[in-house]
Every structure is written in structure tokens, then in C-alpha cells.
Design a protein around this motif. Sequence first.
Motif, mmCIF file in Angstrom:
data_model
loop_
_atom_site.group_PDB
_atom_site.id
_atom_site.type_symbol
_atom_site.label_atom_id
_atom_site.label_comp_id
_atom_site.label_asym_id
_atom_site.label_seq_id
_atom_site.Cartn_x
_atom_site.Cartn_y
_atom_site.Cartn_z
ATOM 1 N N ILE A 481 -10.192 14.123 -13.902
ATOM 2 C CA ILE A 481 -11.119 13.590 -14.398
ATOM 3 C C ILE A 481 -12.537 14.220 -13.856
ATOM 4 C CG2 ILE A 481 -12.542 11.108 -14.174
ATOM 5 C CD1 ILE A 481 -10.146 9.949 -12.937
ATOM 6 N N THR A 482 -13.212 14.584 -15.229
ATOM 7 C CA THR A 482 -14.480 15.318 -15.359
ATOM 8 C C THR A 482 -15.659 14.616 -15.614
ATOM 9 O OG1 THR A 482 -13.953 16.366 -17.286
ATOM 10 C CG2 THR A 482 -13.082 17.521 -15.169
ATOM 11 N N GLY A 483 -16.780 14.850 -15.424
ATOM 12 C CA GLY A 483 -18.031 14.463 -16.114
ATOM 13 C C GLY A 483 -19.477 15.004 -15.496
ATOM 14 N N GLU A 484 -20.366 14.315 -15.846
ATOM 15 C CA GLU A 484 -21.497 14.765 -15.247
ATOM 16 C C GLU A 484 -22.284 13.570 -14.343
ATOM 17 O OE1 GLU A 484 -23.820 16.062 -18.693
ATOM 18 O OE2 GLU A 484 -22.700 17.644 -18.866
ATOM 19 N N GLY A 485 -23.142 13.923 -13.583
ATOM 20 C CA GLY A 485 -23.977 12.954 -12.828
ATOM 21 C C GLY A 485 -25.069 13.877 -12.096
ATOM 22 N N PRO A 486 -25.881 12.945 -11.165
ATOM 23 C CA PRO A 486 -27.130 13.563 -10.402
ATOM 24 C C PRO A 486 -26.536 14.392 -9.183
ATOM 25 C CG PRO A 486 -27.244 11.406 -10.602
ATOM 26 C CD PRO A 486 -25.703 11.442 -11.101
ATOM 27 N N ALA A 487 -27.231 15.634 -9.490
ATOM 28 C CA ALA A 487 -26.821 16.570 -8.341
ATOM 29 C C ALA A 487 -26.964 15.949 -7.000
ATOM 30 C CB ALA A 487 -27.804 17.867 -8.417
ATOM 31 N N GLY A 488 -26.109 15.950 -6.212
ATOM 32 C CA GLY A 488 -26.230 15.444 -4.876
ATOM 33 C C GLY A 488 -25.753 13.860 -4.673
ATOM 34 N N GLY A 489 -25.197 13.594 -5.739
ATOM 35 C CA GLY A 489 -24.934 12.090 -5.908
ATOM 36 C C GLY A 489 -23.403 12.061 -5.393
ATOM 37 N N THR A 490 -22.766 11.087 -5.855
ATOM 38 C CA THR A 490 -21.269 10.792 -5.434
ATOM 39 C C THR A 490 -20.464 10.122 -6.558
ATOM 40 O OG1 THR A 490 -21.543 8.777 -4.494
ATOM 41 C CG2 THR A 490 -21.748 10.498 -3.105
ATOM 42 N N VAL A 491 -19.230 10.716 -6.444
ATOM 43 C CA VAL A 491 -18.128 9.920 -7.576
ATOM 44 C C VAL A 491 -17.173 9.269 -6.786
ATOM 45 C CG1 VAL A 491 -16.542 10.254 -9.389
ATOM 46 C CG2 VAL A 491 -18.803 11.992 -9.170
ATOM 47 N N GLU A 492 -16.871 8.105 -7.087
ATOM 48 C CA GLU A 492 -16.089 7.069 -6.510
ATOM 49 C C GLU A 492 -14.930 6.990 -7.131
ATOM 50 O OE1 GLU A 492 -16.788 3.452 -3.709
ATOM 51 O OE2 GLU A 492 -16.272 2.806 -5.512
ATOM 52 N N VAL A 493 -13.430 7.136 -6.953
ATOM 53 C CA VAL A 493 -12.233 6.590 -7.828
ATOM 54 C C VAL A 493 -11.902 5.392 -6.747
ATOM 55 C CG1 VAL A 493 -10.296 6.762 -8.451
ATOM 56 C CG2 VAL A 493 -11.936 8.971 -8.766
ATOM 57 N N TYR A 494 -11.666 4.286 -7.479
ATOM 58 C CA TYR A 494 -11.496 3.206 -6.709
ATOM 59 C C TYR A 494 -10.232 2.471 -7.539
ATOM 60 C CZ TYR A 494 -11.711 -1.863 -4.806
ATOM 61 O OH TYR A 494 -11.639 -2.832 -4.083
ATOM 62 N N LYS A 495 -9.443 1.655 -6.695
ATOM 63 C CA LYS A 495 -8.454 0.881 -7.371
ATOM 64 C C LYS A 495 -7.891 -0.220 -6.278
ATOM 65 C CE LYS A 495 -4.192 1.851 -8.257
ATOM 66 N NZ LYS A 495 -2.927 2.345 -9.138
ATOM 67 N N ALA A 496 -8.043 -1.552 -6.674
ATOM 68 C CA ALA A 496 -7.617 -2.846 -5.678
ATOM 69 C C ALA A 496 -6.031 -3.170 -6.432
ATOM 70 C CB ALA A 496 -8.584 -3.709 -5.616
ATOM 71 N N PHE A 497 -5.384 -3.515 -5.489
ATOM 72 C CA PHE A 497 -4.061 -3.882 -5.990
ATOM 73 C C PHE A 497 -3.255 -4.700 -4.737
ATOM 74 C CE2 PHE A 497 -3.617 0.431 -4.445
ATOM 75 C CZ PHE A 497 -2.782 0.406 -3.559
ATOM 76 N N GLN A 498 -1.967 -4.816 -5.012
ATOM 77 C CA GLN A 498 -1.305 -5.656 -4.008
ATOM 78 C C GLN A 498 0.163 -5.033 -4.021
ATOM 79 O OE1 GLN A 498 -1.743 -9.951 -5.567
ATOM 80 N NE2 GLN A 498 -2.725 -10.280 -3.667
ATOM 81 N N THR A 499 0.673 -4.706 -2.994
ATOM 82 C CA THR A 499 1.929 -3.892 -2.890
ATOM 83 C C THR A 499 2.970 -5.006 -2.322
ATOM 84 O OG1 THR A 499 1.191 -1.960 -2.277
ATOM 85 C CG2 THR A 499 3.166 -2.422 -1.386
ATOM 86 N N PRO A 500 4.060 -5.373 -2.918
ATOM 87 C CA PRO A 500 5.184 -6.182 -2.603
ATOM 88 C C PRO A 500 5.926 -5.839 -1.362
ATOM 89 C CG PRO A 500 5.797 -4.907 -4.509
ATOM 90 C CD PRO A 500 4.180 -4.530 -4.123
ATOM 91 N N THR A 501 6.016 -6.934 -0.576
ATOM 92 C CA THR A 501 7.233 -6.518 0.359
ATOM 93 C C THR A 501 8.795 -6.888 -0.180
ATOM 94 O OG1 THR A 501 6.894 -8.928 1.215
ATOM 95 C CG2 THR A 501 5.314 -7.154 2.227
ATOM 96 N N ASN A 502 9.598 -6.987 0.531
ATOM 97 C CA ASN A 502 10.918 -7.448 -0.017
ATOM 98 C C ASN A 502 10.787 -8.886 -0.519
ATOM 99 O OD1 ASN A 502 13.699 -6.747 -0.353
ATOM 100 N ND2 ASN A 502 14.122 -7.921 1.379
ATOM 101 N N LEU A 503 11.852 -9.210 -0.994
ATOM 102 C CA LEU A 503 12.315 -10.617 -1.348
ATOM 103 C C LEU A 503 12.639 -10.903 -0.126
ATOM 104 C CD1 LEU A 503 14.155 -10.102 -4.465
ATOM 105 C CD2 LEU A 503 11.953 -11.007 -4.369
ATOM 106 N N GLN A 504 12.318 -12.290 0.304
ATOM 107 C CA GLN A 504 12.461 -13.007 1.486
ATOM 108 C C GLN A 504 13.864 -14.175 1.433
ATOM 109 O OE1 GLN A 504 11.427 -12.112 4.510
ATOM 110 N NE2 GLN A 504 9.971 -10.568 3.584
ATOM 111 N N LEU A 505 14.619 -14.201 2.445
ATOM 112 C CA LEU A 505 15.496 -15.367 2.639
ATOM 113 C C LEU A 505 14.922 -16.328 3.157
ATOM 114 C CD1 LEU A 505 18.765 -12.949 3.107
ATOM 115 C CD2 LEU A 505 18.319 -14.109 1.039
ATOM 116 N N SER A 506 15.673 -17.737 2.910
ATOM 117 C CA SER A 506 15.342 -18.915 3.581
ATOM 118 C C SER A 506 15.742 -18.520 5.126
ATOM 119 C CB SER A 506 15.936 -19.992 3.226
ATOM 120 O OG SER A 506 15.840 -21.176 3.792
ATOM 121 N N GLY A 507 14.983 -19.001 5.883
ATOM 122 C CA GLY A 507 15.327 -18.841 7.379
ATOM 123 C C GLY A 507 14.596 -17.425 7.798
ATOM 124 N N THR A 508 14.142 -16.563 7.085
ATOM 125 C CA THR A 508 13.539 -15.323 7.460
ATOM 126 C C THR A 508 11.891 -15.598 7.427
ATOM 127 O OG1 THR A 508 15.419 -14.046 6.538
ATOM 128 C CG2 THR A 508 13.357 -12.837 7.005
#
Length: 632
Positions: A481-508
Motif C-alpha cells: 500500500i503506497t501513497g502520499e501524506g504530510p511529512a512527519g505524519g503517520t499511516v495506520e492500517v486497521y481492521k476489527a474482526f472476531q475470531t471463532p473458537t471451536n464449536l462447543q458441546l452441551s455440558g462444555t
Amino acid sequence: MTFLSRRDLLRYSGAGAAALTAGRTLLVAAPAAASTSSGASAGAVGSGGPVVAHVRPTTAAQRLLMAQLDDTHTTFDDGTVEVLLWDGDAARLDAVGMDYELVPTARDTGVARPGGLQPQPGETDGEYRLGSAVYEADLRALVAAREGTGRVRLLEMPTASLLGKTVYGVEIATDVANDDGRPVVMHDGMHHCREWPAGEMPMMWAHELLENYDSDPVIASIVDNARTIILPLVNPDGFDRTVEAAAITGQTSDNDILLGFPLAVTGKGDMWRKNVRALSNEGPLEVTGPIVGGSPVGASQPDAYGIDLNRNYPFHWGDESGSSSIPESQTYRGTQPFSEPETHNVRDLVRSHLPITHITHHTSGQQMLIPWGREPREIRSPDWPVMSRIAREMRDGFVHEGTRFEGNGYDPIQAFNLYPTSGTSRDWGHAATRTIIYTFEHGTEFHGTYSGTIPAMYEQNRGAFVRHSLAAIDETVHARITGEGPAGGTVEVYKAFQTPTNLQLSGTPVISVGGLPEVEDPTGDLLRPTLVDEELRRTVRIDQDGTFDLRVPPSSRPFLLNEKQLDDFEVGDTEPYTVTVRDAAGDVVYVSSVTIERGFHAEIGDDVPSVVATGVIDTNPTPGQWPVPGPE
């Protein structure tokens, strides 16, 4: 010796498998026909520590129990599996009718450093770095010795261990203080604290990058074009307990003074693999001193059974066939994912640096394990072709700019082929970030003699480490990923998501993570997984010329799950990064949504609200033959 995959054994060990000669009488038996083990007589299984045994699971209950046993990663061609039996394991074997034999212990006490082997970077004077304080001192010395070069800085992890120890690492790159967007390479070691070579290998690679920068153009290219993160000691509390126990029993490296005594007499505290978590105390533990007689208790609480850190990550966490819910088990995963401070540190490094390639170092077995460890054999990541190609070159060697680099000869296999695992750092790292990640299982024992093991092991793996780093730099492997911006500034790459755990059995128990309610199912049917909230956030500086050049993994996660297994995601879904450009004061200049695949380049700017740069990915692989072949 022929090593069969664990999956081969579990599939074919039913009808026709012969009973073991010793049955369940705990008699000392000769090693398996293909084994070369010899040495001390095995004692009774008791409180002194583990003993080596060979088992053969033939029923569903026996196969399920295998996830709770302490595995040495060795399956012999006569159908036996080698495990370490700890307190209570013999009773568990008896409860499911599993036949087993105790076998003599193999120890190489007189193995010397191979003749003719040149000094290796970071090689010590013949002894392991015995203790977390030694690792800290060596890392600090490594930084201090090259303070004027600007190529290395000390990393202090934000979360202390259970016993209050700070965890340290280093970052290595030309002009390392300039937080630019070069691709990141990561190495970590010693999730399992008895695996002492797993800390030595990343330490020696750090020495290699710094000591040979001026003399080796390939090393210089890696340091110039990548940012390398080294975290050699993930589990300092457990490691210190193994070192203290080894010193008491005389089991340290070349000083094997109690050879010939049964393990149950001398103890094998140096075989403890987990951290020192006590079930009764969720806070820091009170240290009582060294372990005596191989007891796994590293603190004052009698229930300090510890948690297997490499079963404590969220992806497929909670699967009984790949980890254990029993606290005494050596694969006990804890009460919820990311419950341990030690896994927090790995998590935070991965989330904030987005490594392109990553090796998590373990012992033993001389294998390179490729995701996935829990998926059925026909389910593979869309990154399997590139991961297996790089693995083959790490195994066989390669030529780079006219120079031949030898491979390590390790067998590259899908991790599930060895045996099922869930909640591992390898599978979570690939699931969360699309990192090209491998578990290196070094050597043939958990920690052999230093002089006879470590120098030759590093020499054997040097070419593989070079290839691994060069892969991160390769523009066909990362996204740009390339581009332009103010010298001395920052670029932030961000992503929010949810990671699945395992399927759960009754009683677990179903842990509520990320605000989701607990799920109960009185019918016993499989339940939907818990979802763990996660965020990736890498921030880099904009150059003084007003440009940035950021190398990251692809934006879309590599889920290849059946729709009925995971209703929250659709097969083939893509996900974007949110890329935010800010000025030096922190004010937002512009935001762009970037969906990008491996090998692609996205150019963004204040007039580009979104970019889609992706290719076609095989998200519906054809089921493979049984057993799954390794990468050919």
C-alpha cells in the motif's frame, strides 16, 4: 527409522493392530523395533516426574485421550506412539483400556560438538542460556554492543509474566528507530519451556543478522529491507523452573551426573512444558524456590498445574480433540483464550506489526508444520501453495543471486497430519493476519546436550532462516500500500474482526468473550462458536518526502470452513483494511478502505475512498487423498 504421521496411526490402528507385549502391567519393555533408544531403566509412574512410554490407541476413547497426553512427536513404524506419562496418566490409560509399555530412556551424555564445524553466531561456550535473566542480559548486551549502528533496539513486552518477570525481545533493521513500512519477519521461541533449543535458535539468528551485516550481502539485504522481530523466550517462569529443576537433578546439558537412575527417582522437572498458573489464583503467584524432585508446582499453590500456552490462542480454542480441559493435562488450554499474560505478548506483537512471515520455534521431530492443525484433511488455507513452496525450499535449499543455501532437511507437512491441535499460536496467527507461518520442530529430543546439539542445529537451519526472511521481502508474498501524506505524519492500517473458537458441546463451558452471551443447548447438538473480538493496528511514519510504502499481509482472512460449521462467515468473503493518514499533530487527513490480496499493489490518496486489488483465490479445494501428502 520410519516416522508415520499421527493421522496415519489414528486411522489405521484399529482392527488388526497387535496388542503391546507388556499390556497394562507397567513392565519395562525393550524399545520399539525401529527405535534406537537405550540407557536408564524406567521406573514406576509416580510423583517424581514423567517416564517414557509407548502406547497404541485403538478405540475412540483412546484416541480422544491422546490430546491429553504429553507427546514427543514420535510415531514408530510398528504403530506405537511415544509419550511422557505424568502423575495420573497411567490411571487414565487404564480407564480407557489402553495398552502401553515403559521404555528405557535415551540420553546422549558424551556427545561433543561436531568436528570441523565453524563457530556459529551467538554460540555460547558450551552451555545453554540457563535462565530468563541470562536471556535478558544477552539481549541487552546485543543491543549495547551495536548501539551506534542504529540497527537494533530492545523490545520490552507490555505484560509481565505470572511471576512478574518482564519479557524481552529485539527488533533488527537498518535505521530501526524509523518506524517505516518495511515487511516484518517474526521469530518466537519457548512457548513450551522444556524446549531449550527453541530459544537458542532465534537468539542465534539475531546474532547472525547483526554480526554478519558488514560481511554478508544477503544478511545485509535482509536487515536493509525487512524489520525482524525476535522474541526468544515466551515462557520465562516455566523456563526458570525447568532450569532450577535440572540443576538440582543434574540433568543440565552436558552435566548429566545422575544418568542411570530411574526418572521417577531423579525427577524430570526439566520436562515441564507449561507456565505456572495456579487454578486457585488468577493473579501473580508467590515463588517458593526451586522445584525439588521434578514437581510441576512452580509456586506456593498445590494446584499450580500450569496452562499450555500453545493451546491458549482463540482460533478453534476449546476443541477436546486438539487440547484438553483437564488441568493436569500437559495440553490444558485454560478457561478461556488469551487468559495468560505470556500469550498476550505474542498477540500484541502480531497485532501491531502484522508480520509477513513468522517461525514459532519448538522441539522436537525435525518437521516444519504448516497451518492448519485442527482442520479436516481436505480443508487447506488458500495460502497452501505459497506456504508449501517456501517450505520445500527451506527443506531442500535454494539459490539466491548466485549463492547456494542449503536446506534444513525438515519434513514440511500440514500440521493436522502430525496430530490434531487447537488454539495454537501458528493457526491463530495465520487465521488472524494471513501471516505465512510455520512451527519448526527442531531436533530429535526436547533438549539434548548443548555442544552436541545447538551449533550443528543452527548450521542446519541457517539457510532456512535466510529463505524465510527473503520470502517476506518478496513482492509476490506480501501486499503493498503506497501513497502520499504530510511529512512527519503517520499511516495506520486497521481492521476489527472476531475470531471463532471451536464449536462447543452441551455440558462444555462456553466462555463469553467480546460481550456475546453464553450459549446453552440441552439437546447436546453442536453449538455455534464463541467469537473473540480482535483488532489489528500497525502504524508507520510518513517519510520526509511526503510518501509512504507499507508492506502488509492480505486484508482478507483465510477461513476455509464449511458453512454449516461457521454460520457467521460466508466462504469466499473478503475484508478491507481501513487506512488512515494523519498529520504530525494527529489530525486525520484522509481515510481509504483497501481490500488487497497477496502480490497486489494499492495506491491511495485523499481522492481515493476505496481500492480493491485482489485476485482469484481457491476457496473450495478438492478433497485430498488419504493420508494427505506433504508439499511436493
